[in-house]
Design a protein around this motif. Structure first.
Motif, PDB file in Angstrom:
ATOM      1  N   LEU A 104       0.849  -1.200   0.000  1.00 36.26           N
ATOM      2  CA  LEU A 104       0.000   0.000   0.000  1.00 36.26           C
ATOM      3  C   LEU A 104       0.878   1.242   0.000  1.00 36.26           C
ATOM      4  O   LEU A 104       1.732   1.414   0.863  1.00 36.26           O
ATOM      5  CB  LEU A 104      -0.878   0.002   1.256  1.00 36.26           C
ATOM      6  CG  LEU A 104      -1.667   1.279   1.517  1.00 36.26           C
ATOM      7  CD1 LEU A 104      -2.741   1.481   0.448  1.00 36.26           C
ATOM      8  CD2 LEU A 104      -2.311   1.234   2.894  1.00 36.26           C
ATOM      9  N   LYS A 105       0.683   2.120  -0.980  1.00 34.99           N
ATOM     10  CA  LYS A 105       1.378   3.410  -0.955  1.00 34.99           C
ATOM     11  C   LYS A 105       0.578   4.435  -1.760  1.00 34.99           C
ATOM     12  O   LYS A 105      -0.221   4.068  -2.615  1.00 34.99           O
ATOM     13  CB  LYS A 105       2.815   3.285  -1.465  1.00 34.99           C
ATOM     14  CG  LYS A 105       2.952   2.780  -2.880  1.00 34.99           C
ATOM     15  CD  LYS A 105       4.411   2.905  -3.302  1.00 34.99           C
ATOM     16  CE  LYS A 105       4.564   2.584  -4.763  1.00 34.99           C
ATOM     17  NZ  LYS A 105       5.335   1.421  -5.057  1.00 34.99           N
ATOM     18  N   MET A 106       0.850   5.706  -1.459  1.00 38.90           N
ATOM     19  CA  MET A 106       0.120   6.750  -2.176  1.00 38.90           C
ATOM     20  C   MET A 106       0.927   7.154  -3.410  1.00 38.90           C
ATOM     21  O   MET A 106       2.111   7.475  -3.290  1.00 38.90           O
ATOM     22  CB  MET A 106      -0.083   7.949  -1.255  1.00 38.90           C
ATOM     23  CG  MET A 106      -0.847   9.065  -1.938  1.00 38.90           C
ATOM     24  SD  MET A 106      -1.203  10.420  -0.805  1.00 38.90           S
ATOM     25  CE  MET A 106      -1.497  11.732  -1.989  1.00 38.90           C
ATOM     26  N   THR A 107       0.295   7.154  -4.572  1.00 43.93           N
ATOM     27  CA  THR A 107       1.009   7.551  -5.789  1.00 43.93           C
ATOM     28  C   THR A 107       1.017   9.085  -5.883  1.00 43.93           C
ATOM     29  O   THR A 107       0.176   9.756  -5.286  1.00 43.93           O
ATOM     30  CB  THR A 107       0.322   6.980  -7.060  1.00 43.93           C
ATOM     31  OG1 THR A 107      -0.986   7.537  -7.159  1.00 43.93           O
ATOM     32  CG2 THR A 107       0.236   5.476  -7.028  1.00 43.93           C
ATOM     33  N   SER A 108       1.956   9.618  -6.672  1.00 39.28           N
ATOM     34  CA  SER A 108       2.087  11.078  -6.748  1.00 39.28           C
ATOM     35  C   SER A 108       0.900  11.719  -7.480  1.00 39.28           C
ATOM     36  O   SER A 108       0.652  12.908  -7.330  1.00 39.28           O
ATOM     37  CB  SER A 108       3.399  11.441  -7.449  1.00 39.28           C
ATOM     38  OG  SER A 108       3.381  10.886  -8.737  1.00 39.28           O
ATOM     39  N   ASP A 109       0.158  10.905  -8.255  1.00 43.59           N
ATOM     40  CA  ASP A 109      -0.985  11.482  -8.972  1.00 43.59           C
ATOM     41  C   ASP A 109      -2.319  11.214  -8.273  1.00 43.59           C
ATOM     42  O   ASP A 109      -3.384  11.355  -8.874  1.00 43.59           O
ATOM     43  CB  ASP A 109      -1.024  10.978 -10.430  1.00 43.59           C
ATOM     44  CG  ASP A 109      -1.036   9.462 -10.524  1.00 43.59           C
ATOM     45  OD1 ASP A 109      -0.879   8.798  -9.489  1.00 43.59           O
ATOM     46  OD2 ASP A 109      -1.201   8.939 -11.643  1.00 43.59           O
ATOM     47  N   SER A 110      -2.265  10.836  -6.980  1.00 47.99           N
ATOM     48  CA  SER A 110      -3.511  10.618  -6.230  1.00 47.99           C
ATOM     49  C   SER A 110      -3.862  11.850  -5.411  1.00 47.99           C
ATOM     50  O   SER A 110      -2.977  12.522  -4.873  1.00 47.99           O
ATOM     51  CB  SER A 110      -3.356   9.447  -5.250  1.00 47.99           C
ATOM     52  OG  SER A 110      -3.213   8.231  -5.927  1.00 47.99           O
ATOM     53  N   TYR A 111      -5.151  12.120  -5.275  1.00 45.27           N
ATOM     54  CA  TYR A 111      -5.626  13.149  -4.354  1.00 45.27           C
ATOM     55  C   TYR A 111      -5.662  12.522  -2.965  1.00 45.27           C
ATOM     56  O   TYR A 111      -6.119  11.382  -2.824  1.00 45.27           O
ATOM     57  CB  TYR A 111      -7.053  13.580  -4.698  1.00 45.27           C
ATOM     58  CG  TYR A 111      -7.188  14.358  -5.976  1.00 45.27           C
ATOM     59  CD1 TYR A 111      -7.009  15.740  -5.980  1.00 45.27           C
ATOM     60  CD2 TYR A 111      -7.518  13.726  -7.169  1.00 45.27           C
ATOM     61  CE1 TYR A 111      -7.148  16.470  -7.151  1.00 45.27           C
ATOM     62  CE2 TYR A 111      -7.656  14.450  -8.349  1.00 45.27           C
ATOM     63  CZ  TYR A 111      -7.464  15.811  -8.326  1.00 45.27           C
ATOM     64  OH  TYR A 111      -7.614  16.524  -9.485  1.00 45.27           O
ATOM     65  N   LEU A 112      -5.224  13.278  -1.961  1.00 45.60           N
ATOM     66  CA  LEU A 112      -5.273  12.782  -0.587  1.00 45.60           C
ATOM     67  C   LEU A 112      -6.603  13.184   0.057  1.00 45.60           C
ATOM     68  O   LEU A 112      -6.996  14.350  -0.006  1.00 45.60           O
ATOM     69  CB  LEU A 112      -4.108  13.372   0.227  1.00 45.60           C
ATOM     70  CG  LEU A 112      -4.093  13.012   1.711  1.00 45.60           C
ATOM     71  CD1 LEU A 112      -3.874  11.512   1.917  1.00 45.60           C
ATOM     72  CD2 LEU A 112      -2.998  13.800   2.437  1.00 45.60           C
ATOM     73  N   LEU A 113      -7.275  12.194   0.646  1.00 44.91           N
ATOM     74  CA  LEU A 113      -8.523  12.481   1.350  1.00 44.91           C
ATOM     75  C   LEU A 113      -8.411  11.923   2.763  1.00 44.91           C
ATOM     76  O   LEU A 113      -8.462  10.699   2.970  1.00 44.91           O
ATOM     77  CB  LEU A 113      -9.704  11.846   0.584  1.00 44.91           C
ATOM     78  CG  LEU A 113     -11.078  11.878   1.241  1.00 44.91           C
ATOM     79  CD1 LEU A 113     -11.493  13.285   1.641  1.00 44.91           C
ATOM     80  CD2 LEU A 113     -12.133  11.277   0.305  1.00 44.91           C
ATOM     81  N   ASP A 114      -8.215  12.809   3.746  1.00 51.25           N
ATOM     82  CA  ASP A 114      -8.136  12.386   5.148  1.00 51.25           C
ATOM     83  C   ASP A 114      -9.535  12.505   5.744  1.00 51.25           C
ATOM     84  O   ASP A 114     -10.087  13.597   5.858  1.00 51.25           O
ATOM     85  CB  ASP A 114      -7.142  13.270   5.912  1.00 51.25           C
ATOM     86  CG  ASP A 114      -6.929  12.771   7.343  1.00 51.25           C
ATOM     87  OD1 ASP A 114      -7.844  12.123   7.901  1.00 51.25           O
ATOM     88  OD2 ASP A 114      -5.849  13.034   7.902  1.00 51.25           O
ATOM     89  N   THR A 115     -10.108  11.366   6.127  1.00 50.67           N
ATOM     90  CA  THR A 115     -11.512  11.341   6.549  1.00 50.67           C
ATOM     91  C   THR A 115     -11.684  11.538   8.062  1.00 50.67           C
ATOM     92  O   THR A 115     -12.811  11.494   8.552  1.00 50.67           O
ATOM     93  CB  THR A 115     -12.173  10.002   6.146  1.00 50.67           C
ATOM     94  OG1 THR A 115     -11.577   8.945   6.928  1.00 50.67           O
ATOM     95  CG2 THR A 115     -11.972   9.696   4.674  1.00 50.67           C
TER      96      THR A 115
END
Ligand code: DC
Length: 221
Positions: free
Chosen positions: A190-201
């Protein structure tokens, strides 16, 4: 030429709210929701029912080759039988990460998931959707929340379902262990890609999260 279908890929850790948000977003946009975690959970259910050790990867791969895991109308079927409720039990959550690390299991699941995304516009959530399953998705999101918040949510969910054998501390321990396994495993961590929007819920309502995704997809952000 305009593309016929579009895809939304969502990744994030356990308990971040991915499935609730994805399901609701799918309704708002009128597209199909595919819960890839449910597929790994369905296999885990079958492994436990067959009394196979979750670490016995050879038997698990062979079992998967003889299994039918499919969705119909947002419900998951294992060998033709609806298993929506069974796959959410705590014993499944505790074992699923061990099964999801098996390379051959992931290869089979990924190709199934890719096939599902060719037929319609989809929103798909999991741990490797933005990186492996749909690396060319039209929209990518990384949905997360603090460990404390995610543990509280899982605890509440299990208590509401009538599980009595749980404590918040135990759930937090399980979530931390699953985070560790999911993000350090060799295959598709699991990792965040550079083209993903971050959504902290963490401090957001479900509707606020859905609106965030819908506004980006509709180009209103
Ligand atoms: O999102 P969930 O809790 O239902 O996921 C169950 C498990 O499956 C979780 O430990 C990580 C794994 N998983 C995965 O490895 N890849 C996916 N695409 C979806 C889930």
């Amino acid at each position: 030429m305009k593309k016929e279908f579009f895809s939304i890929a969502i990744d994030g850790p356990a308990g971040a709210g991915k499935s609730t948000i994805a399901k609701k977003t799918a309704q708002v946009l009128g597209i199909e929701y595919i819960d890839t975690g449910a597929m790994y959970r369905a296999l885990t259910l079958k492994v436990l029912r067959n009394k196979i050790d979750p670490l016995n990867y050879k038997e698990i791969i062979s079992l998967l080759s003889k299994s039918d895991i499919d969705f119909n109308d947002n419900h998951i079927y294992l060998d033709g039988v609806l298993v929506d409720d069974e796959i959410r039990e705590n014993k499944i959550s505790k074992n699923v990460s061990y099964i999801a690390v098996i390379k051959e299991v992931r290869e089979i699941m990924v190709s199934l998931q890719q096939k599902l995304a060719t037929r319609k516009s989809v929103i798909m959530d999991g741990r490797d959707i933005t990186t492996v399953v749909l690396p060319n998705a039209d929209y990518k999101f990384f949905v997360t929340a603090s460990v404390e918040e995610r543990s509280r949510r899982r605890y509440k969910e299990l208590i509401e379902k009538g599980e009595i054998d749980v404590t918040l501390e135990k759930i937090m321990e399980d979530i931390r262990r699953r985070d560790e396994i999911d993000s350090t495993r060799e295959v598709a961590p699991l990792k965040m890609t550079s083209d993903s929007y971050l959504l902290d819920t963490t401090n957001k309502t479900i509707d606020e999260c859905v609106d965030f995704i819908v506004s980006i997809v509709k180009g209103r952000s």
